[in-house]
Write a protein that holds these residues in place. Sequence first.
Motif, PDB file in Angstrom:
ATOM      1  N   ALA A 185       0.832  -1.204   0.000  1.00 43.33           N
ATOM      2  CA  ALA A 185       0.000   0.000   0.000  1.00 43.33           C
ATOM      3  C   ALA A 185       0.869   1.258   0.000  1.00 43.33           C
ATOM      4  CB  ALA A 185      -0.937  -0.011   1.206  1.00 43.33           C
ATOM      5  N   LEU A 186       1.983   1.204   0.717  1.00 41.40           N
ATOM      6  CA  LEU A 186       2.922   2.323   0.739  1.00 41.40           C
ATOM      7  C   LEU A 186       3.492   2.570  -0.657  1.00 41.40           C
ATOM      8  CD1 LEU A 186       4.642   4.341   2.478  1.00 41.40           C
ATOM      9  CD2 LEU A 186       6.333   2.511   2.626  1.00 41.40           C
ATOM     10  N   VAL A 187       3.911   1.512  -1.329  1.00 35.03           N
ATOM     11  CA  VAL A 187       4.449   1.627  -2.692  1.00 35.03           C
ATOM     12  C   VAL A 187       3.379   2.175  -3.633  1.00 35.03           C
ATOM     13  CG1 VAL A 187       5.288   0.285  -4.670  1.00 35.03           C
ATOM     14  CG2 VAL A 187       6.231  -0.131  -2.389  1.00 35.03           C
ATOM     15  N   ALA A 188       2.161   1.685  -3.505  1.00 28.92           N
ATOM     16  CA  ALA A 188       1.069   2.160  -4.371  1.00 28.92           C
ATOM     17  C   ALA A 188       0.800   3.647  -4.150  1.00 28.92           C
ATOM     18  CB  ALA A 188      -0.200   1.347  -4.112  1.00 28.92           C
ATOM     19  N   TYR A 189       0.656   4.048  -2.904  1.00 26.91           N
ATOM     20  CA  TYR A 189       0.336   5.451  -2.604  1.00 26.91           C
ATOM     21  C   TYR A 189       1.473   6.379  -3.012  1.00 26.91           C
ATOM     22  CZ  TYR A 189      -0.884   9.680  -0.064  1.00 26.91           C
ATOM     23  OH  TYR A 189      -1.180  10.981   0.261  1.00 26.91           O
ATOM     24  N   GLN A 190       2.685   6.058  -2.551  1.00 27.03           N
ATOM     25  CA  GLN A 190       3.814   6.944  -2.845  1.00 27.03           C
ATOM     26  C   GLN A 190       4.148   6.934  -4.339  1.00 27.03           C
ATOM     27  OE1 GLN A 190       4.861   9.099  -0.739  1.00 27.03           O
ATOM     28  NE2 GLN A 190       3.865   8.272   1.078  1.00 27.03           N
ATOM     29  N   GLY A 191       3.973   5.786  -4.990  1.00 30.26           N
ATOM     30  CA  GLY A 191       4.202   5.716  -6.431  1.00 30.26           C
ATOM     31  C   GLY A 191       3.230   6.601  -7.202  1.00 30.26           C
ATOM     32  N   LEU A 192       1.975   6.564  -6.832  1.00 29.65           N
ATOM     33  CA  LEU A 192       0.983   7.419  -7.491  1.00 29.65           C
ATOM     34  C   LEU A 192       1.273   8.884  -7.222  1.00 29.65           C
ATOM     35  CD1 LEU A 192      -2.288   5.380  -6.957  1.00 29.65           C
ATOM     36  CD2 LEU A 192      -1.202   5.936  -9.135  1.00 29.65           C
ATOM     37  N   ARG A 193       1.670   9.206  -6.014  1.00 36.00           N
ATOM     38  CA  ARG A 193       1.998  10.611  -5.687  1.00 36.00           C
ATOM     39  C   ARG A 193       3.195  11.079  -6.510  1.00 36.00           C
ATOM     40  NH1 ARG A 193       1.212  12.830  -0.274  1.00 36.00           N
ATOM     41  NH2 ARG A 193       1.851  14.587  -1.513  1.00 36.00           N
ATOM     42  N   LEU A 194       4.209  10.205  -6.652  1.00 37.57           N
ATOM     43  CA  LEU A 194       5.377  10.577  -7.476  1.00 37.57           C
ATOM     44  C   LEU A 194       4.983  10.769  -8.943  1.00 37.57           C
ATOM     45  CD1 LEU A 194       8.206   8.303  -6.028  1.00 37.57           C
ATOM     46  CD2 LEU A 194       8.100  10.831  -5.986  1.00 37.57           C
ATOM     47  N   ALA A 195       3.979  10.032  -9.371  1.00 34.65           N
ATOM     48  CA  ALA A 195       3.501  10.149 -10.753  1.00 34.65           C
ATOM     49  C   ALA A 195       2.576  11.356 -10.937  1.00 34.65           C
ATOM     50  CB  ALA A 195       2.782   8.865 -11.161  1.00 34.65           C
ATOM     51  N   GLY A 196       2.321  12.070  -9.848  1.00 37.56           N
ATOM     52  CA  GLY A 196       1.475  13.262  -9.934  1.00 37.56           C
ATOM     53  C   GLY A 196       0.004  13.015  -9.738  1.00 37.56           C
TER      54      GLY A 196
END
Length: 180
Positions: free
Chosen positions: A167-178
């Motif tokens: 879930a951390l990877v999903a959330y932070q990954g989406l945030r990094l993608a804007g």
Amino acid sequence: NTFPRTDPPAEAVALITQAAATADPAVSAALEEQAAALTERAGQAGSYAGMLGRTLQPVFAPLGYDWQLTVGVLTSFLAREVFVSTMSVLVADGAEDDAGIIDRIRTATRDDGGLVFTTASATSLLVFFVLAMQCLPTLAVTRRETGHIKWALLQLGYMSTVAYIAALVAYQGLRLAGVE
């Protein structure tokens, strides 16, 4: 979610006073409705569940969860479906029909005014729910079938850790993608 009882916040008291001094019944009713909503939100935040959610929220903040989502995740360890009723109590209290509840949950806000459910936080939540061991009866059966609580605790710890990391990877990954 309702105990201990809390006093209305100062802003709600001011709105009630303003409503009493207003001659227009429609404006007065709108002010009283705003005051009731503020009082309800303060009551939820000051309840035992709200205090627990606020205390543990920093652990779940990297996943994009505020205190309300934290309370929902914690109660869902009893059974996943409890999450829906918890969220409807926390953010949709007073809604009369399913459409009203869904709309209130969709537009629920955090204390800072941002939406509780953004694309990133909802994705993180879904990933967490797919992978986490959130069923107390399953843990009880594991304990009974294996004869040791250590296997149930290992199952809970392992699956929760995997769910948290994903879930951390999903959330932070989406945030990094804007994506918010």
